[in-house]
Scaffold this motif. Structure first.
Motif, PDB file in Angstrom:
ATOM      1  N   GLY A 210       0.898  -1.117   0.049  1.00  0.00           N
ATOM      2  CA  GLY A 210      -0.083  -0.085  -0.035  1.00  0.00           C
ATOM      3  C   GLY A 210       0.862   1.346  -0.003  1.00  0.00           C
ATOM      4  N   GLN A 211       0.527   2.207   0.975  1.00  0.00           N
ATOM      5  CA  GLN A 211       1.294   3.518   0.816  1.00  0.00           C
ATOM      6  C   GLN A 211       1.302   3.975   2.160  1.00  0.00           C
ATOM      7  N   SER A 212       2.456   4.060   2.689  1.00  0.00           N
ATOM      8  CA  SER A 212       2.483   4.608   4.307  1.00  0.00           C
ATOM      9  C   SER A 212       2.123   6.126   4.081  1.00  0.00           C
ATOM     10  N   ASN A 213       1.328   6.560   5.318  1.00  0.00           N
ATOM     11  CA  ASN A 213       0.845   7.783   5.108  1.00  0.00           C
ATOM     12  C   ASN A 213       0.656   8.226   6.653  1.00  0.00           C
ATOM     13  N   HIS A 214       0.109   9.658   6.658  1.00  0.00           N
ATOM     14  CA  HIS A 214       0.147  10.057   8.455  1.00  0.00           C
ATOM     15  C   HIS A 214      -1.249   9.603   8.794  1.00  0.00           C
ATOM     16  N   ALA A 215      -1.273   8.925   9.932  1.00  0.00           N
ATOM     17  CA  ALA A 215      -2.598   8.716  10.496  1.00  0.00           C
ATOM     18  C   ALA A 215      -3.628   9.752  10.757  1.00  0.00           C
ATOM     19  N   LEU A 257       3.278  -6.283   9.876  1.00  0.00           N
ATOM     20  CA  LEU A 257       2.863  -5.043   9.247  1.00  0.00           C
ATOM     21  C   LEU A 257       4.229  -4.090   9.086  1.00  0.00           C
ATOM     22  N   HIS A 258       4.302  -3.227   8.028  1.00  0.00           N
ATOM     23  CA  HIS A 258       5.458  -2.381   7.860  1.00  0.00           C
ATOM     24  C   HIS A 258       4.944  -1.055   7.925  1.00  0.00           C
ATOM     25  N   PRO A 259       5.327   0.208   8.474  1.00  0.00           N
ATOM     26  CA  PRO A 259       6.274   0.201   9.555  1.00  0.00           C
ATOM     27  C   PRO A 259       5.932  -0.105  10.828  1.00  0.00           C
ATOM     28  N   ASP A 260       4.478  -0.776  11.066  1.00  0.00           N
ATOM     29  CA  ASP A 260       4.185  -1.179  12.225  1.00  0.00           C
ATOM     30  C   ASP A 260       4.312  -0.463  13.342  1.00  0.00           C
ATOM     31  N   LEU A 261       3.781   0.966  13.310  1.00  0.00           N
ATOM     32  CA  LEU A 261       3.960   2.041  14.032  1.00  0.00           C
ATOM     33  C   LEU A 261       2.333   2.670  14.397  1.00  0.00           C
ATOM     34  N   VAL A 262       2.048   3.136  15.469  1.00  0.00           N
ATOM     35  CA  VAL A 262       0.686   3.444  15.920  1.00  0.00           C
ATOM     36  C   VAL A 262       0.179   4.589  15.179  1.00  0.00           C
ATOM     37  N   ASN A 263       1.262   5.338  14.505  1.00  0.00           N
ATOM     38  CA  ASN A 263       0.614   6.539  13.966  1.00  0.00           C
ATOM     39  C   ASN A 263       0.963   6.751  12.287  1.00  0.00           C
ATOM     40  N   VAL A 264       1.262   5.488  11.692  1.00  0.00           N
ATOM     41  CA  VAL A 264       1.717   5.596  10.248  1.00  0.00           C
ATOM     42  C   VAL A 264       0.790   4.620   9.731  1.00  0.00           C
ATOM     43  N   VAL A 265      -0.035   4.849   8.539  1.00  0.00           N
ATOM     44  CA  VAL A 265      -0.747   3.939   7.725  1.00  0.00           C
ATOM     45  C   VAL A 265       0.154   3.063   7.351  1.00  0.00           C
ATOM     46  N   ALA A 266      -0.225   1.740   7.337  1.00  0.00           N
ATOM     47  CA  ALA A 266       0.746   0.596   6.870  1.00  0.00           C
ATOM     48  C   ALA A 266       1.081   0.627   5.334  1.00  0.00           C
ATOM     49  N   ALA A 267       2.311   0.586   4.930  1.00  0.00           N
ATOM     50  CA  ALA A 267       2.822   0.658   3.839  1.00  0.00           C
ATOM     51  C   ALA A 267       2.467  -0.610   3.241  1.00  0.00           C
ATOM     52  N   SER A 268       2.689  -1.784   4.068  1.00  0.00           N
ATOM     53  CA  SER A 268       2.792  -3.117   3.662  1.00  0.00           C
ATOM     54  C   SER A 268       2.377  -4.164   4.490  1.00  0.00           C
ATOM     55  N   ALA A 269       2.077  -5.458   4.289  1.00  0.00           N
ATOM     56  CA  ALA A 269       1.528  -6.492   5.133  1.00  0.00           C
ATOM     57  C   ALA A 269       1.832  -7.574   4.448  1.00  0.00           C
ATOM     58  N   VAL A 270       2.381  -8.663   5.273  1.00  0.00           N
ATOM     59  CA  VAL A 270       2.632 -10.090   4.822  1.00  0.00           C
ATOM     60  C   VAL A 270       2.032 -10.876   5.844  1.00  0.00           C
ATOM     61  N   LEU A 271       1.077 -11.605   5.122  1.00  0.00           N
ATOM     62  CA  LEU A 271       0.202 -12.494   5.932  1.00  0.00           C
ATOM     63  C   LEU A 271       0.030 -13.861   5.498  1.00  0.00           C
ATOM     64  N   THR A 272      -0.081 -14.963   6.382  1.00  0.00           N
ATOM     65  CA  THR A 272       0.083 -16.176   5.791  1.00  0.00           C
ATOM     66  C   THR A 272      -1.623 -16.762   6.070  1.00  0.00           C
TER      67      THR A 272
END
Ligand code: HGY
Ligand code: MN
Ligand code: MN
Length: 399
Positions: A210-215, A257-272
């Motif tokens: 996706g695209q990381s962005n300001h929460a 999740l990446h960057p896995d931070l409370v105030n950042v819209v997740a740029a990427s996710a890897v799930l099984t």
């Protein structure tokens, strides 16, 4: 029983379980201990290229061995019985025959396979796949994980890439004792499971970009939120499985999740997504439906979603002769027994590709496994080991 508790001392975790992820130092220590026990029994110990270890007791004739075994690697939150019971009961069977002076016509073998769990390095049953020749050691050694570790490097590091080639000796027959890891035997108040099949297994890994962005500042209409897409995949897997009915199960066990931070819209996710069904056609249908949903989720969220298959195993039916033997020996010991499928994957389902194979289940208290609370009553363990003993002696042409 004492060997179970001694092995449980290696990689102990809170709650009394074990953590011996494949090819870690804890796995090495567990391997070293079991190899010592094999050698103490006078078994001929072989270690193959991918680290499968087999101890063999010669028989009266130079024939293919009757083999038992399982695994001693665990998941990160493992109990002390999953896999270990099958390996240590195999040692106990051979020790009992030695003590009783009983020789069998066929040699007897007990082994543990590398990386049965597949938790650190997919696929699961990696060692037994190499043992039967359906995966080359080179393929297995090239598997790397998100931490950058590779099977080959880790195998070298712990010193368990051995001289015996893969594929291994084809057994005359293979029988695996294992805890059920589910609630069926306990709910049915039955002491032994004569396992007649193993359900199909599919492991898919999705990478969402996706695209990381300001929460705080990013309007919802502008977001390409990898975490939201990952959540929708999770819900879709559960919904499709509920609609599929039968005894299908689906699990999202890993989500990063990446960057896995409370105030950042997740740029990427890897799930099984782990999906299982005794019916191969329903499993294929589920895969198709899920992939179609993933396309819709990607378009709606404006993210890219790619996927790869980490493991794919068709349902397996065990050899009726072996299943009959397990059932009749359980009855002969005065134990209640029922035929049942296995919900979990096991090395026996791979060995079934090369020789008549079967499994013996013992009940799991509260149906719990892959959890330190995993427990099986000692009486059930002894019953399972005795069914294994009689089944192996029967198959091996014992006295
Ligand atoms: O995933 C399984 O079913 C097994 O625990 N490897
Ligand atoms: Mn297991
Ligand atoms: Mn397991």
């Amino acid at each position: 029983m004492q060997r179970l508790f001694d092995l449980a001392e290696i990689g102990p975790i809170e709650g009394g379980g074990s953590r011996r992820l494949a090819l870690t130092d804890e796995d090495k220590a567990g391997r070293d201990l079991v190899v010592t026990w094999m050698r103490d029994l006078g078994l001929e110990v072989s270690i193959d290229t991918i680290g499968n270890v087999v101890g063999t007791r010669s028989g009266r004739a130079d024939l293919a061995p009757v083999m038992t075994g399982s695994h001693i690697d665990t998941v990160a939150t493992g109990g002390i019985y999953d896999g270990n019971l099958g390996v240590l009961a195999g040692l106990e069977v051979i020790e009992t025959l030695i003590d009783a002076g009983v020789e069998t016509k066929h040699p007897l073998a007990v082994g543990f396979f590398t990386n049965e769990e597949g938790a650190r390095f997919p696929p699961d049953m990696m060692g037994s796949l190499c043992y039967v020749g359906d995966m080359t050691p080179e393929e297995a050694m090239s598997v790397t994980n998100a931490d950058g570790d590779s099977v080959g490097a880790e195998l070298e590091r712990i010193g368990y890439s051995g001289p015996t080639p893969c594929p291994g000796v084809v057994p005359h027959a293979f029988v695996e004792l294992h805890i059920e890891q589910g609630p069926v035997l306990e709910r049915s108040r039955v002491q032994i499971g004569a396992v007649d099949s193993v359900q199909g297994i599919l492991w898919l890994e999705f990478t969402v970009t996706g695209q990381s962005n300001h929460a705080g500042t990013t309007p919802m209409s502008m977001r390409h939120d990898a975490a939201n897409a990952a959540a929708e995949i999770t819900v879709a897997a559960r919904r499709i499985t509920a609609e599929m009915g039968s005894n299908q199960v689906a699990t999202v066990g890993s989500l990063r999740l990446h960057p896995d931070l409370v105030n950042v819209v997740a740029a990427s996710a890897v799930l099984t997504v782990d999906i299982r069904n005794t019916d191969g056609a329903l499993l294929a249908d589920t895969e198709a439906q899920l992939l179609a949903d993933v396309e819709r989720i990607a378009a709606a969220e404006g993210v890219e979603i790619s996927h790869r298959c980490l493991a794919r195993f068709d349902p397996v039916v065990f050899d009726p002769k072996v299943v009959d033997l397990v059932e009749s020996h359980a009855q002969g010991l005065g134990r209640t027994v029922m035929r049942m499928p296995s919900g979990a994957g096991h090395d026996a389902q791979i060995m079934a590709r090369v020789c008549p194979s079967g499994m013996i289940f013992t009940p799991s208290v509260n149906g719990i496994s892959h959890n330190p609370a995993e427990f099986t009553e000692p009486d059930d363990i002894i019953a399972g080991a005795n069914v294994l003993l009689r089944t192996m002696v029967d198959l091996a042409g014992g006295d």
